[in-house]
Design a protein around this motif. Structure first.
Motif, PDB file in Angstrom:
ATOM      1  N   LEU A  60       0.864  -1.191   0.000  1.00 25.62           N
ATOM      2  CA  LEU A  60       0.000   0.000   0.000  1.00 25.62           C
ATOM      3  C   LEU A  60       0.893   1.231   0.000  1.00 25.62           C
ATOM      4  O   LEU A  60       1.721   1.401   0.904  1.00 25.62           O
ATOM      5  N   SER A 104      -7.227  -1.031  -4.468  1.00 26.12           N
ATOM      6  CA  SER A 104      -7.572  -0.556  -3.118  1.00 26.12           C
ATOM      7  C   SER A 104      -9.067  -0.302  -2.967  1.00 26.12           C
ATOM      8  O   SER A 104      -9.627  -0.588  -1.904  1.00 26.12           O
ATOM      9  N   GLY A 155      -1.910  -3.863   1.400  1.00 25.55           N
ATOM     10  CA  GLY A 155      -3.236  -3.850   0.782  1.00 25.55           C
ATOM     11  C   GLY A 155      -4.032  -5.046   1.274  1.00 25.55           C
ATOM     12  O   GLY A 155      -3.931  -5.429   2.450  1.00 25.55           O
TER      13      GLY A 155
END
Ligand SMILES: Cc1ncc(COP(=O)(O)O)c(C=O)c1O
Length: 432
Positions: A187, A211, A348
Motif C-alpha cells: 500500500l 484498493s 493492501g
C-alpha cells in the motif's frame, strides 16, 4: 479442510479452531458472504475478478428481457440508462471517500488513465516538462502514460512511489501512482505522496484498482486530483465491467478531456459540430455507455448495503495476518517468503509469496517457473489464487466473502503442495 492424518496435529487443530472463532465473531460473516454465489472452492482471486453477487443474474435478465426487449429505446430515459454513468459513479463514491458528483463510470481503466493523464497535463503549469510514473506500476498505466507524454511533448520519469516526494520538482506536471502494488500488495502512502506533489505544484493521479472496495481511500479528504479504478476486482462488477474516473470538484471546470465524445457534450442531442463540455463530472464521459455491464455493476454494488469500508479494512488486515500465521505454521521453512509488507500501514488486501525454484533448472523446465506449477496444483486442489511472473503466488482477500476458514485451508493446502516437492537447495539468483 480435507481429512488427512496431519490435520490432527495439534498445530493444525489450533489454527482451524481459531479460524472458527474468528469467523463466528466476524461482523461481515455469513450474511454478507451469502450475497455472493460461492461454492467449496477457496476463492482468493477476488483481486483479479470478484465473485458473482447473487442479485446480478436476475437484474441482468430484467434489463435484457424488459428494458431492452420490451421498452427498447424508451429505456434510455424511462429505465435511467442515459444517466447511469453518473448514478453508478455516486454509488461508488462513498467507497473511495468521494462526495456525489465526482465519479463517473465508463470505459476501461486504461482509457480512464489516458483521460486523467492528458487532462492532468492540460491543467498543469506551462513550464512543466515531465510526468512521473510509479516505477512499479501495473504495465498498462506506464504504456498509456508514455504515449500521453509523447503526444503532449513531455518526458516520463519512472520513480519508486517512496521516492516521489524527493524526486518531484517544479517541472513535474503530475505523478501517476498505484495505490496498491498489484504484484506485492504494498500500500503506497496516498496522503503523503499527494501532499508532497501539491507542495511542488504537481497533480496527484491515483490508480485505485487494488484498493477501492478493500480499504478506505479518502480521495476527497486527501485532496487527490484525479483517480481511476476498475470495478471487476473488489467491486465485483463482473468480467470487463466498466472503470471509473474521479475528478476533484475544484478541478472539474478546468478538466479538458482528451476524448471529448458526444456523451460529454453540454447538449449531446444538439448535434452541433462544435464541442462544448458539459458541466461537472459528465465531461469525463466519452461515447455510448456499455449498458449491460454498467447495470450488472450497479446491481453488484448492492452488496455494500449496510457495510462500512472501515469494517472491511479491519477484516482484511485480520485475514491477511491470520493467513501469514497459518503459512508460517504449515509451510516448510524457506519454501516461500512474503513480499507483502508486514506493516499494516503498508499492506493492501493481498498476500504475495515469492516461491523461488527449488531444483536446479526447474525454472526452465518447459519454460514454467516453479511458482506457476505450485499455483496450478493449488487450483487443482480447490484453492484459487494466481501467479505473477517470475515467482509470485498471489492470494487476494475479499473481506466481503473470504472467511478465516478459507485462509486456513489455503495455507494448509499450500503446505501440502510444497511438502510434496522434493527438497533441494534453492538455485541462487534463478527465477528473479
Ligand atoms: C492496477 C491496475 N491498473 C490498470 C489495470 C488495467 O485495467 P483495464 O484492463 O480495465 O484497462 C489493471 C488490471 O488488472 C490493474 O490491476
Amino acid at each position: 479442510m480435507s481429512e488427512t492424518p496431519e490435520n490432527t496435529a495439534p498445530q493444525a487443530r489450533e489454527h482451524a479452531a481459531r479460524a472458527g472463532q474468528l469467523d463466528a465473531a466476524d461482523p461481515l460473516g455469513a450474511t454478507v458472504r451469502d450475497r455472493f454465489v460461492l461454492d467449496d472452492t477457496v476463492y482468493l482471486d477476488g483481486n483479479s475478478l470478484g465473485a458473482l453477487p447473487r442479485a446480478v443474474p436476475d437484474r441482468i435478465a430484467d434489463v435484457i428481457t424488459r428494458e431492452w426487449g420490451e421498452l427498447r429505446i424508451r429505456s434510455w430515459d424511462e429505465s435511467g440508462w442515459w444517466t447511469a454513468p453518473e448514478r453508478i459513479g455516486d454509488k461508488i463514491a462513498p467507497l473511495i471517500g468521494a462526495a456525489p458528483g465526482r465519479v463517473v463510470v465508463g470505459d476501461s481503466t486504461s482509457i480512464n488513465v489516458f483521460k486523467a493523464v492528458v487532462g492532468g497535463i492540460r491543467m498543469a503549469g506551462k513550464g512543466c516538462t515531465e510526468i512521473l510514473v510509479d516505477a512499479t506500476t501495473f504495465p498498462t498505466d506506464g504504456y498509456i502514460a508514455r504515449s500521453a507524454a509523447r503526444m503532449t511533448g513531455l518526458a516520463v520519469r519512472p520513480v519508486e512511489p517512496a521516492r516521489i516526494a524527493d524526486e518531484v520538482t517544479e517541472r513535474t506536471a503530475l505523478a501517476l501512482v498505484n495505490h496498491v502494488d498489484y504484484r506485492t500488495g504494498q500500500l503506497n502512502d496516498l496522503p503523503g505522496i499527494t501532499t508532497a506533489l501539491h507542495s511542488a505544484g504537481a497533480l496527484a493521479v491515483w490508480d485505485l484498482c487494488h484498493s477501492a472496495g478493500a480499504l478506505p481511500v479518502g480521495v476527497d479528504a486527501h485532496h487527490v486530483d484525479l483517480a481511476v479504478g476498475c470495478t471487476y476486482k473488489y467491486l465485483n462488477g463482473g468480467p470487463g465491467s466498466p472503470s471509473y474516473l474521479y475528478v476533484r470538484e475544484s478541478l472539474q471546470e478546468r478538466f479538458d478531456s482528451p476524448l471529448p465524445g458526444w456523451n460529454s457534450h453540454a447538449e449531446p442531442f444538439g448535434m452541433t459540430p462544435d464541442y462544448a463540455p458539459a458541466d461537472g463530472i459528465v465531461r469525463g464521459r466519452v461515447g455510448t455507455p456499455d449498458i449491460l455491464s454498467l447495470l450488472a455493476l450497479e446491481a453488484a454494488l448492492d452488496v455494500w448495503d449496510g457495510v462500512s469500508i472501515e469494517d472491511v479494512r479491519t477484516k482484511s488486515l485480520a485475514l491477511t495476518d491470520f493467513f501469514l500465521d497459518c503459512v508460517a505454521a504449515y509451510v516448510p521453512p524457506g519454501r516461500v517468503r512474503s513480499v507483502t509488507p508486514q506493516d499494516h500501514g503498508r499492506r493492501g488486501s493481498q498476500v504475495s509469496l515469492a516461491c523461488s525454484p527449488m531444483r536446479a533448472g526447474s525454472v526452465e523446465r518447459g519454460g514454467t517457473p516453479i511458482a506457476a506449477e505450485v499455483m496450478a496444483e493449488l487450483i487443482r486442489r480447490g484453492v484459487v489464487g494466481d501467479f505473477r511472473h517470475p515467482d509470485v503466488l498471489r492470494f487476494g482477500f475479499t473481506p466481503l466473502y473470504t472467511s478465516f476458514a478459507d485462509a486456513e485451508r489455503a495455507a494448509w493446502v499450500l503446505g501440502e503442495v510444497l511438502r510434496a516437492l522434493p527438497e533441494e537447495p534453492a538455485v541462487a539468483g534463478a527465477g528473479r
